[in-house]
Design a protein around this motif. Structure first.
Motif: not given
Length: 104
Positions: A92-96, A98-100
């Motif tokens: 989740l942290v990695e996905s967020v 990337v999005l940011l």
């Protein structure tokens, strides 16, 4: 911080603290409170729930400086759950992240 998000993160932190060494309630709170604002009223119900879910066991030990203390110990099932939740958290942290970095 969003209450539900904070609750999930606190659960990970509580299990992580206990996985390092058996701990009693106030000791757990003391290790977390400087990093994540919370009240004692949040941790004790969580400890009961984690115990009911078989992720923790408890035992009582006499204290040298006061009344007996209830210590919590992580179970094998708790270790599996912690590992699974940590993996989900990292994804989740990695996905967020990337999005940011990409922007919205």
């Amino acid at each position: 911080m969003n209450t539900q998000l904070k609750k999930g993160i606190l659960e990970l932190c509580v299990l992580s603290v206990i996985s390092k060494h058996d701990s009693y309630g106030y000791e757990i709170i003391d290790q977390i409170k400087d990093k994540i604002p919370m009240s004692e009223g949040t941790i004790y119900p969580m400890l009961r729930r984690l115990k009911n879910d078989k992720y923790l066991e408890d035992y009582t030990e006499q204290s040298e400086s006061g009344p007996s203390r209830k210590y919590y110990k992580i179970t094998d099932e708790g270790k599996k759950y912690l590992h699974s939740q940590l993996e989900d958290y990292k994804k989740l942290v990695e996905s967020v992240k990337v999005l940011l970095e990409e922007g919205f």
